[in-house]
Design an enzyme around this catalytic site. Structure first.
Site, PDB file in Angstrom:
ATOM      1  CE  LYS A 268     -39.293   9.173 -15.433  1.00 12.36           C
ATOM      2  NZ  LYS A 268     -38.641   8.055 -14.656  1.00 12.36           N
ATOM      3  CG  ASP A 273     -35.494  10.346 -10.710  1.00 17.70           C
ATOM      4  OD1 ASP A 273     -35.690  10.911  -9.655  1.00 17.70           O
ATOM      5  OD2 ASP A 273     -35.649   9.344 -11.206  1.00 17.70           O
ATOM      6  CE  LYS A 280     -32.627   8.124  -9.478  1.00 17.51           C
ATOM      7  NZ  LYS A 280     -33.112   6.761  -9.588  1.00 17.51           N
ATOM      8  CG  ASP A 291     -35.684  10.100 -15.402  1.00 17.90           C
ATOM      9  OD1 ASP A 291     -36.024   8.962 -15.975  1.00 17.90           O
ATOM     10  OD2 ASP A 291     -36.194  10.158 -14.109  1.00 17.90           O
ATOM     11  CG  ASP A 350     -35.328   7.042  -7.155  1.00 20.84           C
ATOM     12  OD1 ASP A 350     -35.473   8.030  -8.092  1.00 20.84           O
ATOM     13  OD2 ASP A 350     -34.280   6.585  -7.153  1.00 20.84           O
ATOM     14  CD  GLU A 352     -38.739  10.028 -10.870  1.00 20.31           C
ATOM     15  OE1 GLU A 352     -38.729   8.738  -9.936  1.00 20.31           O
ATOM     16  OE2 GLU A 352     -38.397   9.819 -12.040  1.00 20.31           O
ATOM     17  NE  ARG A 354     -43.020   3.275 -10.463  1.00 21.34           N
ATOM     18  CZ  ARG A 354     -42.648   1.967 -10.067  1.00 21.34           C
ATOM     19  NH1 ARG A 354     -43.417   1.153  -9.525  1.00 21.34           N
ATOM     20  NH2 ARG A 354     -41.374   1.798 -10.651  1.00 21.34           N
TER      21      ARG A 354
HETATM   22  N1  BES Z   1     -35.569   7.185 -13.715  1.00 21.61           N
HETATM   23  C1  BES Z   1     -35.112   6.133 -13.198  1.00 21.61           C
HETATM   24  C2  BES Z   1     -35.008   4.828 -13.880  1.00 21.61           C
HETATM   25  C3  BES Z   1     -33.891   4.458 -14.194  1.00 21.61           C
HETATM   26  C4  BES Z   1     -32.614   4.224 -13.190  1.00 21.61           C
HETATM   27  C5  BES Z   1     -33.336   4.480 -15.611  1.00 21.61           C
HETATM   28  C6  BES Z   1     -31.487   4.150 -13.662  1.00 21.61           C
HETATM   29  C7  BES Z   1     -32.235   4.434 -15.958  1.00 21.61           C
HETATM   30  C8  BES Z   1     -31.079   4.117 -15.186  1.00 21.61           C
HETATM   31  C9  BES Z   1     -36.585   5.885 -12.199  1.00 21.61           C
HETATM   32  O1  BES Z   1     -37.176   7.141 -11.646  1.00 21.61           O
HETATM   33  C10 BES Z   1     -36.309   5.067 -10.881  1.00 21.61           C
HETATM   34  O2  BES Z   1     -35.506   5.768 -10.173  1.00 21.61           O
HETATM   35  N2  BES Z   1     -36.831   4.107 -10.644  1.00 21.61           N
HETATM   36  C11 BES Z   1     -36.468   3.422  -9.538  1.00 21.61           C
HETATM   37  C12 BES Z   1     -37.794   2.569  -9.105  1.00 21.61           C
HETATM   38  C13 BES Z   1     -37.498   1.860  -7.701  1.00 21.61           C
HETATM   39  C14 BES Z   1     -37.478   2.971  -6.654  1.00 21.61           C
HETATM   40  C15 BES Z   1     -38.941   1.160  -7.614  1.00 21.61           C
HETATM   41  C16 BES Z   1     -35.484   2.330 -10.004  1.00 21.61           C
HETATM   42  O3  BES Z   1     -35.400   1.727 -11.045  1.00 21.61           O
HETATM   43  O4  BES Z   1     -34.310   1.922  -9.023  1.00 21.61           O
HETATM   44 ZN    ZN Z   2     -36.883   8.720 -13.144  1.00 26.16          ZN
HETATM   45 MN    MN Z   3     -36.583   7.976  -9.846  1.00 27.00          MN
END
Ligand code: BES
Ligand code: ZN
Ligand code: MN
Length: 499
Positions: A268, A273, A280, A291, A350, A352, A354
């Site tokens: 990835k 992000d 966020k 990210d 968010d 994204e 996947r």
């Molecule tokens: N890059 C983030 C995951 C992440 C968040 C990694 C904080 C490390 C610390 C990912 O793209 C994301 O935002 N995931 C969301 C998914 C949710 C919206 C289903 C998350 O984990 O909040």
């Molecule tokens: Zn992300």
């Molecule tokens: Mn995200």
């Protein structure tokens, strides 16, 4: 830092510092005994006076020890011999390296080989010492206007062997450890670079540089128009809000038999992000420059594999773009068509990772892979589940999961398996498309993996969620270089088994 193996007795070594172990209760390791004998009980007298208890990870620095050729001797406490495990060894070796770095020594000879670590051998100790030496000396100061002067002068570490018989086999291990350390350094540097420098184009240029320095690597970069042609509607939906062009990077390393199907690593590469329209919160948002650590680990691993010249075929695939809000950005509720033909309702922009991975995973099928492993900072939920110790592991084949878990255990870059049971799949049901891109708060790491599993049915696949392990927050904020060791070790093992 330069590493080498040095057979010979410790009292005969000419160096800035000799490091030898002392157990709790004052028992000397074999190397310490040899020094003590030459120095006519100088060490055992000091220990008898109570200056060194041998408690784990304590150190005592001695100067001008009689009848030795080195400027310093560092006594390293090893604790009770019976309790000495991997964790204690790592604490001790880091303490020793820090203590040596605090002196003026330019080189040091470490006698680690007779330190008994539960269920670990010499080569393990040496590998970990090399990685620890790199870890304790790593600095990221290229963005400071006045970089700090090199604070320590240590630039050469030798591994002393009283009995030189193992020297030849340990040399290969040393070269592999060094390749892994350099791969981690590349991954750390890329991770630590901010989003305004480390853009998708920057990652593409890095991949091209790798191909220039290593003849065995071939890099190709697809542009957005190429991705349109391939039907990557899901990947492209993420980059819509950004001014930076998205890239799809492929690195091919062909070290194995031509007919051998490749192992494909998919990383990835979200270079920032923001969450997109599902923005966020502001606190700690800067950390979302990390990210792209999955992408960085793919680049680091390919560099390590090329450096080692492993007889395997490895392909690295990096889908990379920014996730930004704007008037052209994807909106919650939008439906897109992935390269696989499956449609996706984007309920949260968010989620994204996947969305870019699913198209990259379909693209991976073009390489007729033996195995595909994707690496992603995919879910905050993974940090809640496993903390910062283990990466989350999923696989559609248990044998592959076991190989990856074992490789991680072997090189101390550990992962922990979570279930991919069908029972979770219905959480992704959508009223308007084939699936939605989120499954709710419960089991968020698992539903993210379930989403990916819908695109990986044609091959052996594993997914590593490195959200908790790729970087550290707080005072020691910085990328860790994980899981380059796990991936490199897995490939070393695959090369050895000839599969
Ligand atoms: N890059 C983030 C995951 C992440 C968040 C990694 C904080 C490390 C610390 C990912 O793209 C994301 O935002 N995931 C969301 C998914 C949710 C919206 C289903 C998350 O984990 O909040
Ligand atoms: Zn992300
Ligand atoms: Mn995200």
């Amino acid at each position: 830092m330069e590493f080498s193996i040095k057979p010979g007795s410790p009292d005969k070594q000419r160096s800035g510092c000799i490091v030898v172990g002392v157990f709790e209760g004052g028992k000397l390791s074999a190397a310490a005994q040899a020094l003590d004998k030459a120095a006519k009980h100088y060490l055992s007298d000091i220990i008898a006076r109570g200056d060194m208890s041998g408690k784990a990870a304590t150190t005592l620095l001695l100067h001008n020890v009689p009848n030795t050729q080195s400027e310093r001797v560092l006594l390293l406490g090893l604790g009770k011999g019976t309790e000495f495990d991997a964790k204690r060894f790592l604490e001790a070796i880091r303490a020793a390296l820090r203590a040596v770095q605090a002196t003026g020594a330019r080189d040091a000879v470490l006698y680690l080989n007779e330190i008994p670590v539960a269920q670990r051998d010499n080569s393990w100790c040496m590998t970990q010492a090399v990685l620890a030496a790199h870890e304790t000396t790593y600095r990221f100061d290229r963005l400071k206007s006045k970089p700090e002067k090199n604070i320590h002068g240590l630039n050469k570490i030798q591994f002393g062997l009283i009995d030189g018989k193992q020297a030849a086999s340990l040399k290969t291990v040393l070269a592999q450890a060094e390749a892994i350390a350099q791969g981690m350094k590349l991954a750390k540097d890329l991770g630590n670079l901010p989003g305004n420098i480390c853009t998708p184009s920057y990652l593409a240029a890095q991949a091209q540089t790798l191909a220039k320095t290593h003849k065995s690597i071939k890099t190709t970069v697809l542009e957005e128009k190429d991705m349109h042609k391939l039907g990557m509607g899901s990947l492209l939906s993420v980059t819509r809000g950004s001014h930076e062009p998205a890239k799809l990077i492929t690195l091919e390393y062909r070290g194995g038999n031509k007919k051998q199907k490749p192992i494909v690593l998919v990383g990835k590469g979200i270079t920032f992000d923001s969450g997109g329209i599902s923005l966020k919160p502001g606190a700690d948002m800067d950390e979302m420059k990390y990210d792209m650590c999955g992408a960085a680990s793919v680049l680091g691993t390919l560099q390590a594999v090329a450096e080692m010249g492993l007889p395997v075929n490895v392909v690295g695939i990096i889908p990379t773009c920014e996730n930004m809000p704007s008037g052209t950005a994807t909106k919650p509720g939008d439906v897109v068509t992935s390269m696989s033909g499956q449609t996706i309702e984007i309920l949260n922009t968010d989620a994204e990772g996947r969305l870019i991975l699913c198209d990259a995973l379909t693209f991976a099928g073009k390489f007729e892979p033996d195995t595909v492993v994707d690496i992603a900072t995919l879910t905050g939920a993974c940090v809640i589940a496993l903390g910062h110790v283990a990466s989350g592991l999923f696989s559609n084949q248990d044998g592959l999961a076991r190989e990856l878990l074992a490789a991680g255990e072997q090189v101390h870059d550990r992962a922990w398996q979570l279930p991919l049971w069908d029972d979770y799949q219905s959480l992704l049901d959508s009223n308007f498309a084939d699936m939605q891109n989120i499954g709710g708060r419960a089991g968020g790491t698992i539903t993210a993996a379930c989403f990916l599993s819908r695109f990986t049915k044609d091959y052996r696949w594993a997914h590593l969620d490195i959200a908790g392990t790729a970087w550290k927050s707080g005072k020691e904020k910085g990328a860790t270089g994980r899981p380059v060791p796990l991936l490199a070790q897995y490939l070393i093992n695959r090369a050895q088994s000839g599969k």
